[in-house]
Design a protein around this motif. Structure first.
Motif, PDB file in Angstrom:
ATOM      1  N   MET A   1       5.269 -54.070  71.179  1.00 10.39           N
ATOM      2  CA  MET A   1       6.051 -52.855  70.937  1.00 10.39           C
ATOM      3  C   MET A   1       5.088 -51.731  70.567  1.00 10.39           C
ATOM      4  SD  MET A   1       9.020 -51.452  70.942  1.00 10.39           S
ATOM      5  CE  MET A   1       9.971 -52.954  71.172  1.00 10.39           C
ATOM      6  N   SER A   2       5.291 -50.535  71.152  1.00 11.66           N
ATOM      7  CA  SER A   2       4.335 -49.425  70.965  1.00 11.66           C
ATOM      8  C   SER A   2       4.903 -48.295  70.115  1.00 11.66           C
ATOM      9  CB  SER A   2       3.920 -48.870  72.330  1.00 11.66           C
ATOM     10  OG  SER A   2       5.057 -48.437  73.067  1.00 11.66           O
ATOM     11  N   VAL A 153      17.456 -49.309  67.019  1.00 10.68           N
ATOM     12  CA  VAL A 153      17.049 -49.290  68.426  1.00 10.68           C
ATOM     13  C   VAL A 153      16.011 -50.397  68.559  1.00 10.68           C
ATOM     14  CG1 VAL A 153      17.472 -46.812  68.729  1.00 10.68           C
ATOM     15  CG2 VAL A 153      15.183 -47.597  68.108  1.00 10.68           C
ATOM     16  N   LYS A 154      15.680 -50.765  69.769  1.00  6.88           N
ATOM     17  CA  LYS A 154      14.681 -51.827  69.950  1.00  6.88           C
ATOM     18  C   LYS A 154      13.379 -51.398  69.285  1.00  6.88           C
ATOM     19  CE  LYS A 154      12.581 -54.824  73.430  1.00  6.88           C
ATOM     20  NZ  LYS A 154      12.908 -56.027  72.647  1.00  6.88           N
ATOM     21  N   GLY A 155      12.924 -52.199  68.361  1.00  7.60           N
ATOM     22  CA  GLY A 155      11.673 -51.912  67.655  1.00  7.60           C
ATOM     23  C   GLY A 155      11.860 -51.283  66.283  1.00  7.60           C
ATOM     24  N   ILE A 156      13.088 -50.846  65.963  1.00  8.10           N
ATOM     25  CA  ILE A 156      13.365 -50.244  64.656  1.00  8.10           C
ATOM     26  C   ILE A 156      14.630 -50.862  64.086  1.00  8.10           C
ATOM     27  CG2 ILE A 156      13.879 -48.128  63.374  1.00  8.10           C
ATOM     28  CD1 ILE A 156      12.497 -46.536  65.538  1.00  8.10           C
ATOM     29  N   SER A 157      14.532 -51.353  62.861  1.00  8.45           N
ATOM     30  CA  SER A 157      15.701 -51.894  62.177  1.00  8.45           C
ATOM     31  C   SER A 157      15.703 -51.435  60.725  1.00  8.45           C
ATOM     32  CB  SER A 157      15.711 -53.429  62.249  1.00  8.45           C
ATOM     33  OG  SER A 157      14.548 -53.956  61.641  1.00  8.45           O
ATOM     34  N   VAL A 173       9.546 -51.189  61.344  1.00  7.80           N
ATOM     35  CA  VAL A 173       9.090 -50.667  62.636  1.00  7.80           C
ATOM     36  C   VAL A 173       8.092 -51.637  63.257  1.00  7.80           C
ATOM     37  CG1 VAL A 173       8.044 -48.692  63.820  1.00  7.80           C
ATOM     38  CG2 VAL A 173       9.347 -48.326  61.694  1.00  7.80           C
ATOM     39  N   GLU A 174       8.356 -52.032  64.492  1.00  4.42           N
ATOM     40  CA  GLU A 174       7.449 -52.922  65.212  1.00  4.42           C
ATOM     41  C   GLU A 174       6.399 -52.088  65.944  1.00  4.42           C
ATOM     42  OE1 GLU A 174       9.593 -55.647  67.743  1.00  4.42           O
ATOM     43  OE2 GLU A 174      11.255 -55.757  66.311  1.00  4.42           O
ATOM     44  N   THR A 175       5.137 -52.394  65.700  1.00  3.55           N
ATOM     45  CA  THR A 175       4.042 -51.673  66.337  1.00  3.55           C
ATOM     46  C   THR A 175       3.058 -52.670  66.935  1.00  3.55           C
ATOM     47  OG1 THR A 175       2.432 -51.581  64.514  1.00  3.55           O
ATOM     48  CG2 THR A 175       4.270 -50.004  64.438  1.00  3.55           C
ATOM     49  N   HIS A 176       2.090 -52.149  67.692  1.00  2.87           N
ATOM     50  CA  HIS A 176       1.098 -53.049  68.295  1.00  2.87           C
ATOM     51  C   HIS A 176       0.148 -53.637  67.252  1.00  2.87           C
ATOM     52  CE1 HIS A 176      -1.166 -49.236  68.167  1.00  2.87           C
ATOM     53  NE2 HIS A 176      -2.246 -49.988  68.159  1.00  2.87           N
ATOM     54  N   LYS A 177       0.231 -53.148  66.016  1.00  6.13           N
ATOM     55  CA  LYS A 177      -0.589 -53.709  64.936  1.00  6.13           C
ATOM     56  C   LYS A 177       0.257 -54.436  63.896  1.00  6.13           C
ATOM     57  CE  LYS A 177      -4.741 -50.957  65.336  1.00  6.13           C
ATOM     58  NZ  LYS A 177      -5.791 -50.195  64.611  1.00  6.13           N
ATOM     59  N   ASN A 239      -2.803 -36.556  54.833  1.00  2.00           N
ATOM     60  CA  ASN A 239      -3.925 -36.395  55.753  1.00  2.00           C
ATOM     61  C   ASN A 239      -3.925 -37.405  56.899  1.00  2.00           C
ATOM     62  OD1 ASN A 239      -5.069 -34.281  54.103  1.00  2.00           O
ATOM     63  ND2 ASN A 239      -5.687 -35.885  52.659  1.00  2.00           N
ATOM     64  N   ILE A 240      -2.808 -38.090  57.093  1.00  4.09           N
ATOM     65  CA  ILE A 240      -2.709 -39.075  58.172  1.00  4.09           C
ATOM     66  C   ILE A 240      -1.749 -38.537  59.236  1.00  4.09           C
ATOM     67  CG2 ILE A 240      -1.914 -41.391  58.754  1.00  4.09           C
ATOM     68  CD1 ILE A 240      -2.852 -42.262  55.960  1.00  4.09           C
ATOM     69  N   LYS A 241      -2.229 -38.482  60.460  1.00  6.08           N
ATOM     70  CA  LYS A 241      -1.420 -37.897  61.534  1.00  6.08           C
ATOM     71  C   LYS A 241      -0.556 -38.920  62.259  1.00  6.08           C
ATOM     72  CE  LYS A 241      -4.340 -33.882  62.268  1.00  6.08           C
ATOM     73  NZ  LYS A 241      -3.415 -33.078  61.446  1.00  6.08           N
ATOM     74  N   GLN A 242      -1.008 -40.170  62.311  1.00  4.37           N
ATOM     75  CA  GLN A 242      -0.240 -41.171  63.062  1.00  4.37           C
ATOM     76  C   GLN A 242      -0.515 -42.563  62.504  1.00  4.37           C
ATOM     77  OE1 GLN A 242       0.156 -40.844  67.427  1.00  4.37           O
ATOM     78  NE2 GLN A 242      -0.531 -42.956  67.560  1.00  4.37           N
ATOM     79  N   ILE A 243       0.522 -43.386  62.487  1.00  3.90           N
ATOM     80  CA  ILE A 243       0.436 -44.774  62.052  1.00  3.90           C
ATOM     81  C   ILE A 243       1.083 -45.644  63.124  1.00  3.90           C
ATOM     82  CG2 ILE A 243       0.935 -46.394  60.193  1.00  3.90           C
ATOM     83  CD1 ILE A 243       1.650 -43.811  58.519  1.00  3.90           C
ATOM     84  N   PRO A 244       0.518 -46.682  63.652  1.00  7.74           N
ATOM     85  CA  PRO A 244      -0.901 -47.027  63.441  1.00  7.74           C
ATOM     86  C   PRO A 244      -1.786 -46.155  64.309  1.00  7.74           C
ATOM     87  CG  PRO A 244       0.149 -48.628  64.908  1.00  7.74           C
ATOM     88  CD  PRO A 244       1.223 -47.664  64.480  1.00  7.74           C
TER      89      PRO A 244
END
Length: 244
Positions: A1-2, A153-157, A173-177, A239-244
């Motif tokens: 999941m991306s 939605v798929k990937g978020i619960s 949230v399902e991520t590639h990490k 100071n973080i723009k995106q996770i992961p």
């Protein structure tokens, strides 16, 4: 999941650290962040919480300075309030919902227990739920009331995590990490990673809660399921723009 999460800083807030660390750190000033969290997943644009104007937070006794309005913050990532499909509200304290009325095209996901509590709060925590204001903010919005854990939605619960409030919900949230959890209650990293032990060996429970046992159990539940925990008021996300 991306799926990817983009923090949108709304305000900086000055508090006594004891607000975040129960029965500890009295007299130590720290800075918190108030955020909205933009998630792109399965072709959907999902927002977690909306943030709050600094003047409202300051009026509630939490001195705040504005970083972005919600629309300005969204514009910085190429979004508009009209583009958002779903808004998940972790809980209904004003610092998490005050821009809700700007999101007229969205479906709002709220725990049924939380909505009931906000519209008819117990005297013990009534100050956290100015009912007239909340009713006006949510007026005419499309609301999906959920009861407990649910895939949005798929990937978020959402996962029910009460204790800070009656119906707080953590966003999974399902991520590639791995699995990332956006906590459904106000906390900072030190609550999950204590530098000094408090009354518990595992966590420092946040200072604002209605049920300390339920909140501790919610923290344990999050730690069990998540590879990465995002405490939703921690200032490191400025100071973080995106996770992961």
């Amino acid at each position: 999941m991306s799926c990817v999460i983009k923090p949108i800083p709304i305000t900086r807030v000055k508090v006594d650290k004891s607000v975040m660390t129960y029965l500890m750190d009295f007299g130590k000033a720290i800075e918190l962040g108030t955020f909205a969290w933009a998630i792109e997943c399965s072709g959907s644009k999902v927002l977690v919480d909306t943030g709050c104007p600094a003047d409202i937070q300051s009026g509630l006794g939490f001195p705040a300075t504005q970083i972005h309005t919600l629309q300005d913050g969204l514009s910085r990532i190429g979004w508009d309030v009209k583009d958002i499909d779903i808004v998940i509200l972790t809980h209904l304290h004003l610092d998490h919902i005050a821009y809700s009325s700007e999101l007229r095209n969205s479906t709002f996901v709220i725990q049924d227990d939380e909505l009931k509590a906000a519209l008819n709060p117990h005297p013990a925590y009534k100050g956290f739920y100015p009912t007239k204001v909340i009713k006006e903010l949510l007026k005419d919005l499309r609301i999906e009331r959920v009861k407990g854990d649910k895939e949005i939605v798929k990937g978020i619960s959402v996962m029910m995590t009460p204790g800070h409030s009656p119906g707080g919900q953590t966003v999974i949230v399902e991520t590639h990490k791995g699995i990332i959890a956006l906590t459904g209650f106000c906390c900072i990293k030190e609550n999950f990673e204590p530098i000094v032990k408090g009354i518990s060996e595992s966590f420092i429970v946040p200072g604002i809660h209605i049920d300390i046992v339920k909140l501790y159990e919610s923290m344990s539940k999050i730690k069990e399921v998540a590879d990465v925990i995002i405490p939703i008021h921690d200032s490191s996300y400025f100071n973080i723009k995106q996770i992961p």
